[in-house]
Design an enzyme around this catalytic site. Structure first.
Site, PDB file in Angstrom:
ATOM      1  N   TYR A 142       0.826  -1.211   0.000  1.00  0.00           N
ATOM      2  CA  TYR A 142       0.000   0.000   0.000  1.00  0.00           C
ATOM      3  C   TYR A 142       0.860   1.261   0.000  1.00  0.00           C
ATOM      4  CZ  TYR A 142      -4.690  -1.950   0.805  1.00  0.00           C
ATOM      5  OH  TYR A 142      -5.901  -2.576   0.684  1.00  0.00           O
ATOM      6  N   LYS A 192       2.855 -15.410   1.906  1.00  0.00           N
ATOM      7  CA  LYS A 192       2.984 -16.163   0.646  1.00  0.00           C
ATOM      8  C   LYS A 192       4.468 -16.510   0.494  1.00  0.00           C
ATOM      9  CE  LYS A 192       1.426 -17.858  -3.246  1.00  0.00           C
ATOM     10  NZ  LYS A 192       0.640 -19.116  -3.269  1.00  0.00           N
ATOM     11  N   ASP A 224      -3.242 -18.284   0.219  1.00  0.00           N
ATOM     12  CA  ASP A 224      -4.258 -18.955  -0.602  1.00  0.00           C
ATOM     13  C   ASP A 224      -4.961 -20.051   0.205  1.00  0.00           C
ATOM     14  OD1 ASP A 224      -1.828 -20.294  -0.627  1.00  0.00           O
ATOM     15  OD2 ASP A 224      -1.923 -20.915  -2.729  1.00  0.00           O
ATOM     16  N   ASP A 248      -6.402  -7.033   3.984  1.00  0.00           N
ATOM     17  CA  ASP A 248      -7.522  -6.357   3.322  1.00  0.00           C
ATOM     18  C   ASP A 248      -8.445  -7.401   2.693  1.00  0.00           C
ATOM     19  OD1 ASP A 248      -9.021  -4.191   2.161  1.00  0.00           O
ATOM     20  OD2 ASP A 248      -8.087  -4.710   0.255  1.00  0.00           O
ATOM     21  N   ASP A 252     -12.397  -9.015   4.228  1.00  0.00           N
ATOM     22  CA  ASP A 252     -13.682  -8.981   3.507  1.00  0.00           C
ATOM     23  C   ASP A 252     -14.265 -10.390   3.429  1.00  0.00           C
ATOM     24  OD1 ASP A 252     -13.434  -6.237   2.966  1.00  0.00           O
ATOM     25  OD2 ASP A 252     -14.198  -6.475   0.922  1.00  0.00           O
TER      26      ASP A 252
HETATM   27  C1  IPM Z   1     -10.371  -1.245   3.981  1.00  0.00           C
HETATM   28  C2  IPM Z   1     -10.625  -0.609   2.644  1.00  0.00           C
HETATM   29  C3  IPM Z   1      -9.477   0.335   2.320  1.00  0.00           C
HETATM   30  C4  IPM Z   1      -8.215  -0.495   2.251  1.00  0.00           C
HETATM   31  C5  IPM Z   1      -9.662   1.183   1.049  1.00  0.00           C
HETATM   32  C6  IPM Z   1     -10.937   1.985   1.074  1.00  0.00           C
HETATM   33  C7  IPM Z   1      -8.477   2.066   0.789  1.00  0.00           C
HETATM   34  O1  IPM Z   1     -10.800  -1.579   1.672  1.00  0.00           O
HETATM   35  O2  IPM Z   1     -10.218  -0.510   4.972  1.00  0.00           O
HETATM   36  O3  IPM Z   1     -10.324  -2.478   4.047  1.00  0.00           O
HETATM   37  O4  IPM Z   1      -7.902  -1.089   1.203  1.00  0.00           O
HETATM   38  O5  IPM Z   1      -7.499  -0.545   3.251  1.00  0.00           O
HETATM   39 MG    MG Z   2     -10.917  -3.554   2.422  1.00  0.00          MG
END
Ligand code: IPM
Ligand code: MG
Length: 367
Positions: A142, A192, A224, A248, A252
Site C-alpha cells: 500500500y 505467501k 491462498d 484487506d 472482507d
Molecule cells: C479497507 C478498505 C481500504 C483499504 C480502502 C478503502 C483504501 O478496503 O479498509 O479495508 O484497502 O485498506
Molecule cells: Mg478492504
C-alpha cells in the site's frame, strides 16, 4: 466528570448515516457514567475533495492527531472514481492511517448466534466463530516505493513495491501476540512465503519474535490456503496476523462468516489516537436511503472505548446492547432473512433500538 475529544469523519455514501447513528449510541453509553464527549466533525474523502480540493486537509489531519480518537465512516464512490493519485478519496484514508501511525488494524470476526443462519455458509460451520484479524496497516504494498506506471514505451508497464522493514513486522506481531494472550493463545501468521521474498522475510521475523515470547502457539499459513480454510473450517482460527494487502482481502472474506460485511467493526491502533471504522465501504447504491446497517460502526465505537479511551465497561455495555437488539429480532435488510421473529428496520431505527437495549443493560455497581 471525564471528558474526551473525538473527531468524526463521516466521509461519503452511507458513512454519514452510520456515523450519525453510532455517535448517538456512543454518547448515550458514555453519559450513563457521566463521561462527556466533545466532538468535532470534518468532511473527509470525496466530500472533502469537493469542498477543499483534497480528500484530507492538513487541518483535518492535525485535529485527528490532537484528538483522543477518530470515528470514521467510509470513503469513495463513483462520483470520484475518475480521480487519480493523491486526489482519490482512498488516498485521504491512507494518508490518515500513515500520519497517525496506526500500524495495527484489529478486525474482530464474531458470529452472533442469532445471525448464524443469515450467512451463506452452513450454521454448523460458522456458529461460535471468534477470530481476530490483525492486519498490518501502514506498510507493505500500500505504501512501498517505487511505484510507477509507464505508458510511453512500446510495451507499457506498471509496478508497486511490497516492502517490509523488520521493525514494522515486529511491532504488529507484538500487538497480535499480546491480543492472543488475552484470547485463546494462538497466532496464525499468514503470508505467501512459497513465492514472495518479502513473505519469507515476514515469516523469519515472526519466528524470531515468537522466540522471545512465551505462552502463544505460532502457526504459519499460506494466504491462498488461508482463504480456503476461512470458509472450510473457520473455527480453527484464533488470531490471524498478516500484511496490509492480505489482511484487506481476508477480512472482507471473513466478514461473510458473520452474515454481512455490515457487521464487522475495526480498530486501527498505533502509539497515539486510534481510528475506528466499519470494514464496509461507502455503498453508494443504498446511500441516503436509511437502509445501511449501523451495527459495524456501533461496534467500532465499543472498540474506541476499549482501546483509546480505556473505558472497558462502556465498551461492554455497547456490545451487550448490540446483542440485545439482535436477540430482540431487529434486522436491517442485509441481515434480514424473513423469519417470523425478525423485524426489518432502517438505519436510524436500528440505532434507536440499540439505544433502547442499552437502557436494559445493567450498570455494574462499582463502575
Ligand atoms: C479497507 C478498505 C481500504 C483499504 C480502502 C478503502 C483504501 O478496503 O479498509 O479495508 O484497502 O485498506
Ligand atoms: Mg478492504
Amino acid at each position: 466528570m471525564k471528558k474526551f475529544q473525538l473527531v468524526t469523519l463521516p466521509g461519503d455514501g452511507i458513512g454519514t448515516e452510520v456515523v450519525e447513528g453510532a455517535l448517538k449510541v456512543l454518547k448515550d453509553a458514555c453519559s450513563r457514567y457521566d463521561i462527556k464527549l466533545e466532538v468535532q466533525e470534518f468532511p473527509f474523502g470525496g466530500r472533502s475533495f469537493d469542498q477543499h480540493g483534497t480528500p484530507a486537509t492538513d487541518d483535518t489531519i492535525e485535529a485527528c492527531k490532537a484528538s483522543d480518537a477518530v470515528l470514521l465512516g467510509a470513503v469513495g464512490g463513483e462520483k470520484w472514481d475518475h480521480l487519480t493519485g493523491a486526489d482519490r478519496p482512498e488516498s485521504g484514508l491512507l494518508r490518515l492511517r500513515s500520519e497517525l501511525g496506526v500500524f495495527a488494524n484489529f478486525r474482530p470476526v464474531r458470529v452472533y448466534p442469532e445471525l448464524a443462519h443469515a450467512s451463506t455458509l452452513k450454521p454448523e460451520v460458522i456458529s461460535g466463530v471468534d477470530i481476530l484479524i490483525v492486519r498490518e496497516l501502514t506498510g507493505g504494498i500500500y505504501f512501498g516505493k517505487p511505484r510507477e506506471t509507464n505508458r510511453s514505451v512500446p510495451d507499457p508497464y506498471s509496478f508497486d513495491t511490497m516492502r517490509y522493514h523488520k521493525s514494522e513486522i515486529v511491532r504488529v506481531a507484538e500487538k497480535a501476540f499480546e491480543a492472543a494472550i488475552r484470547r485463546d493463545g494462538r497466532v496464525c501468521s499468514v503470508d505467501k512465503a512459497n513465492v514472495l521474498e518479502s513473505s519469507r522475510f515476514w515469516r523469519d521475523t515472526v519466528v524470531e519474535f515468537a522466540g522471545s515470547y512465551s505462552g502463544v502457539e505460532l502457526q504459519h499459513m499460506l494466504v491462498d490456503n488461508c482463504a480456503m480454510q476461512l470458509i472450510r473450517h473457520p473455527k480453527q482460527f484464533d488470531v490471524i496476523l498478516t500484511s496490509n494487502l492480505f489482511g484487506d482481502i481476508l477480512s472482507d472474506e471473513a466478514a461473510m462468516l458473520t452474515g454481512s460485511i455490515g457487521m464487522l467493526p475495526s480498530a486501527s491502533i498505533g502509539n497515539g489516537p486510534g481510528v475506528y471504522e466499519p470494514v464496509h465501504g461507502s455503498a453508494p447504491d443504498i446511500a441516503g436511503q436509511d437502509k445501511a446497517n449501523p451495527l459495524a460502526t456501533i461496534a467500532s465505537t465499543a472498540l474506541l472505548c476499549r482501546y483509546s479511551l480505556n473505558l472497558e465497561q462502556v465498551a461492554r455495555d455497547i456490545e451487550q446492547a448490540i446483542e440485545g437488539t439482535l436477540a430482540a429480532g431487529y434486522r436491517t435488510g442485509d441481515i434480514y432473512t424473513g423469519d417470523d421473529k425478525e423485524t426489518l428496520t432502517g438505519t436510524m431505527e436500528m440505532c434507536d433500538r440499540v439505544l433502547d437495549a442499552l437502557e436494559n443493560v445493567e450498570k455494574p455497581e462499582t463502575a
